[in-house]
Structure formats: structure tokens, C-alpha cells
Write a protein that holds these residues in place. Structure first.
Motif, short mmCIF file in Angstrom:
data_model
loop_
_atom_site.label_atom_id
_atom_site.label_comp_id
_atom_site.label_asym_id
_atom_site.label_seq_id
_atom_site.Cartn_x
_atom_site.Cartn_y
_atom_site.Cartn_z
N ASN A 100 0.85 -1.53 0.00
CA ASN A 100 0.20 -0.68 0.29
C ASN A 100 1.02 0.80 0.30
OD1 ASN A 100 -1.50 2.53 0.77
ND2 ASN A 100 -2.24 2.15 3.04
N THR A 101 1.40 1.98 -1.03
CA THR A 101 1.93 3.22 -1.31
C THR A 101 1.18 4.61 -1.57
OG1 THR A 101 2.05 2.61 -3.38
CG2 THR A 101 3.67 2.11 -1.86
N VAL A 157 -5.00 -2.45 -7.53
CA VAL A 157 -5.28 -1.75 -8.28
C VAL A 157 -3.59 -0.79 -8.48
CG1 VAL A 157 -5.89 0.50 -9.04
CG2 VAL A 157 -7.20 -1.70 -7.44
N ARG A 158 -3.38 -0.57 -9.32
CA ARG A 158 -1.70 -0.06 -9.62
C ARG A 158 -2.24 1.07 -10.66
NH1 ARG A 158 3.46 -0.01 -9.54
NH2 ARG A 158 4.69 1.18 -10.79
N GLU A 220 0.05 2.39 -5.86
CA GLU A 220 -0.38 0.91 -6.12
C GLU A 220 -1.36 0.35 -4.65
OE1 GLU A 220 1.24 -3.18 -7.08
OE2 GLU A 220 2.73 -2.19 -6.40
N ILE A 221 -1.87 -0.73 -3.83
CA ILE A 221 -2.20 -1.11 -3.65
C ILE A 221 -2.54 -2.43 -3.75
CG2 ILE A 221 -5.13 -1.17 -2.29
CD1 ILE A 221 -5.43 1.35 -2.62
N ASP A 222 -2.20 -3.74 -2.81
CA ASP A 222 -2.80 -4.85 -3.15
C ASP A 222 -3.68 -5.87 -2.12
OD1 ASP A 222 -1.78 -7.11 -3.53
OD2 ASP A 222 -0.04 -7.47 -3.97
N ILE A 223 -4.46 -6.31 -1.39
CA ILE A 223 -4.65 -6.29 -0.85
C ILE A 223 -5.80 -7.29 -0.68
CG2 ILE A 223 -6.60 -5.77 1.04
CD1 ILE A 223 -5.46 -2.90 0.66
N ILE A 224 -5.24 -8.60 0.14
CA ILE A 224 -6.58 -9.62 0.57
C ILE A 224 -7.34 -9.54 1.43
CG2 ILE A 224 -6.59 -11.80 0.31
CD1 ILE A 224 -5.53 -11.52 -2.42
N THR A 225 -8.26 -9.59 1.33
CA THR A 225 -9.23 -8.91 2.41
C THR A 225 -10.07 -10.57 3.15
OG1 THR A 225 -11.44 -8.89 1.00
CG2 THR A 225 -9.99 -7.37 2.07
N HIS A 226 -10.40 -11.19 4.22
CA HIS A 226 -11.32 -11.84 4.10
C HIS A 226 -12.69 -11.69 4.90
CE1 HIS A 226 -8.62 -15.43 4.58
NE2 HIS A 226 -8.06 -14.37 3.64
#
Length: 377
Positions: A100-101, A157-158, A220-226
Motif C-alpha cells: 500500500n503506497t 490496483v496500480r 498501488e494497493i495490493d490487498i487480500i481480504t477475508h
């Protein structure tokens, strides 16, 4: 001593809360709902069924308005509290940030993601089970992430510069690609039985246009959610309703005719649509109508105020502040007529949410009866 049999007029007055200029009357409740000293108020299922009514006034997917008639305020409020805090729904509970930048801190972004309302196949959602996090080793399905209690959604998302953008462009949406991160960027990753249950209506946000973050080139944002099932009593993000309110049905009784200019003024004392204006008929003017009132004599064609739609009234008491209306109108509210307004966040239809609250209350009652039986033993 034989039980007292109250008159119908007395029964009708008993149900009304009096709204006066400065006070409210007849608000004291009985020790037990529907019980009055000296009367035979023994509870009867047949009598309860006869008095109970549910009337829908508006039934849209996300917004329902209906009347619940014939129950005590404690029951109506129980439904409201269950809707807010006990109907289980799905929301993002765990956020695993891989990159997460953006300018938004990880914990702030995680909080925003948790508040995004999710939707999916309604019948499939009802078959889900809760996930209980525990430090102890357990083989229970409730303490292990499985395809019946956990959903995985990714958000990758980038932001990049738009090579085809006009050189004079000033708006970020024109200059960059993915300058805004929306809920529509979520991607559902089905596991196991989820592929079958949520094939037609996959898990995803209720709206694809919920703004989550802003990005600029190189960020960019690179996330995994539960996502897990939960209850609004644990956290507001699990509440299935945006609003769940009720109010008592207003009553407006015109005891003496309000005519002419007073009728126009009387109409302005209420919200639009509550009071209508009608013409005094020839029969009323001559005293030959069913309602024979001297106030109508010789007033044929004049405007008279009549009650059109009491549900639009907000009980503002404005009409009670004018001397010309004193003794001509009575305001009140019906004690056992509740107008519910249920606005769903989108996961379940509004009317279905109310049915789920009824089912939850039934289970609570059964548990109470079981506990009482065990006490007696």
C-alpha cells in the motif's frame, strides 16, 4: 365478582395517546401489556391473531414501509433492536496488506474496506455459518476458515499515466489510469462450494462506485481480504440496515367544521397531503345531509378542511397554537399501531430482514421456555 366489560368507546380511547399544546396524555403503560384491573384480559391466541395485522405501504428491495398493528411497544422495539444488532450479515473482517503506497494509512484503509456493504446470492448467504476466532486448537468448523464461513476478495490496483491523454488535460481521471480506487475493483475469489452457491450472484460490493482511495502514478494497493458473518451488536459494519425505525400512527379528529380562510390556514399547519380541502355540498348547507351541523348552513361552495392522509403527519402541534382552531381539532397517536421503516444496506431485501428478525425472536422465546422448564425441574 364478574369481570368488568368496558364499552367500545372506552377501549378506543384507551389506545390513543393524547397530543395537547404543551403536554402528552395517556402514556402510562400497564404492568402487563394489555392487562387492566377488574377486566378479563386472559391471553388468547385466537384473539391475538384477530388483532394482529401487517400492512405494507411500500415494499421495495432496499426500502420497506409497513404497519405492525396489535402488538405492545416492547414487541415492536424488540424487532427494531434485532434488526439493528442481531440479524447476521457479511462484512470484511480481516485485511492482509501486501502493498500500500497510497497516502492512506493501512489501518485507515482497512477500516474503510470493512464498512463496504457486501451482497451475494440471498439463499446462499442464509446457509453461511459464523467464524469464531480463537487461540486454542480446535477441530470445530466455527474456529477454522472454510468455504462456508470465509470469503476471499482481492483488491489490486496500480495507478499509471494515461498515454493517450490530452496534453492539456487537468482532471486526474483524464491524465491517469486508476487515479481513484472504487469498490468495483474488488474481485471475488470463490473456494470450494462457493463456486456453486454464488455462481449467478457472486459476492461483491452492493455498489461499484464507493470511493476507497486516491492514487497517483507509481502508487498501488495490493490487498487480500477475508469476509465473515457477524452481528451488528459486535460491530456496526455487520448491521444489515441503514435505518430501522418506527413511529405511532397519528390521528387527527376534526370535531367542529373548519371553513373558508380558516380551512386554508389549517391546511398549512400540516405537511403536504395531510389535510385536503373540499366544497360544502348543497345538502350540508341545507341541513339535509347525513351530518347535520349548523356551521354548514348557508355555506354552500365554501372550502372545508378534511383529513386526507394521517400517515404523512409528523404531529407538529402547529394547529394547536392558533386560537381559531381551539376546540375544533384533537391530535393523538394510536398506541398499538406502529409504522415501521426498514432501509436495507443491500445484502438482504428489506422485507426479508423483518422476517429474519421475527424468526430470531421466536428462537429467543423458545430458549426462554426451555430455561423455565429446567428451572421447574
Amino acid at each position: 365478582m364478574a369481570p368488568i366489560q368496558p364499552s367500545q368507546d372506552s377501549l378506543d380511547r384507551r389506545k390513543l395517546v393524547g397530543i395537547n399544546a404543551e403536554t402528552v396524555t395517556n402514556i402510562t403503560s400497564t404492568d402487563f401489556p394489555g392487562h387492566h384491573a377488574g377486566e378479563d384480559n386472559s391471553w388468547s391466541l385466537d384473539k391475538f391473531k384477530q388483532n394482529l395485522k401487517i400492512i405494507f405501504h411500500q415494499n421495495q428491495t432496499h426500502d420497506a414501509v409497513f404497519s405492525l398493528v396489535g402488538v405492545d411497544a416492547s414487541i415492536a422495539n424488540a424487532f427494531r433492536r434485532i434488526l439493528l444488532a442481531e440479524v447476521p450479515t457479511l462484512a470484511i473482517e480481516k485485511v492482509y496488506v501486501q502493498n500500500n503506497t497510497s497516502v492512506i494509512a493501512d489501518e485507515v484503509l482497512a477500516h474503510r474496506l470493512g464498512l463496504v456493504p457486501l451482497k451475494g446470492d440471498v439463499e446462499g448467504m442464509k446457509k453461511l455459518v459464523p467464524f469464531i476466532e480463537t487461540d486454542a486448537d480446535s477441530d470445530s468448523k466455527l474456529t477454522q476458515r472454510t468455504d462456508v464461513n470465509t470469503f476471499v476478495l482481492s483488491l489490486i490496483v496500480r495507478c499509471e499515466r494515461n498515454p493517450s491523454a490530452d496534453k492539456n488535460a487537468t482532471e486526474p481521471e483524464d491524465k491517469y489510469i486508476n487515479s481513484s480506487v472504487y469498490s468495483g475493483h474488488f474481485k471475488f475469489i470463490p473456494e470450494g462450494i462457493q463456486k456453486e452457491r454464488f455462481d449467478e450472484v457472486p459476492i461483491g460490493p452492493v455498489s461499484d462506485k464507493i470511493l476507497l482511495a486516491k492514487l497517483r502514478p507509481g502508487q498501488e494497493i495490493d490487498i487480500i481480504t477475508h469476509a465473515h458473518m457477524g452481528k451488528g451488536g459486535d460491530h456496526a459494519k455487520f448491521s444489515p440496515v441503514a435505518t430501522a425505525t418506527y413511529r405511532l400512527l397519528p390521528t387527527i379528529t376534526i370535531t367542529r367544521p373548519i371553513l373558508g380562510d380558516d380551512a386554508y390556514k389549517f391546511q398549512k399547519c400540516f405537511p403536504d397531503g395531510v389535510i385536503a380541502l373540499e366544497r360544502v355540498t348543497a345538502a350540508e348547507s341545507e341541513g339535509s345531509a347525513e351530518i347535520n351541523d349548523p356551521a354548514y348552513y348557508g355555506r354552500q361552495g365554501d372550502e372545508k378542511a378534511v383529513v386526507a392522509d394521517v400517515m404523512r403527519d409528523t404531529v407538529s402541534r402547529e394547529c394547536l397554537r392558533h386560537d381559531e382552531f381551539k376546540g375544533k381539532v384533537k391530535l393523538g397517536r394510536v398506541q398499538d399501531h406502529f409504522i415501521f421503516s426498514v432501509e436495507s444496506t443491500g445484502q438482504f431485501p428489506s422485507d426479508d430482514l423483518f422476517l429474519q428478525s421475527v424468526d430470531i425472536l421466536k428462537k429467543k422465546a423458545k430458549r426462554l421456555l426451555k430455561a423455565l422448564d429446567e428451572i421447574e425441574k
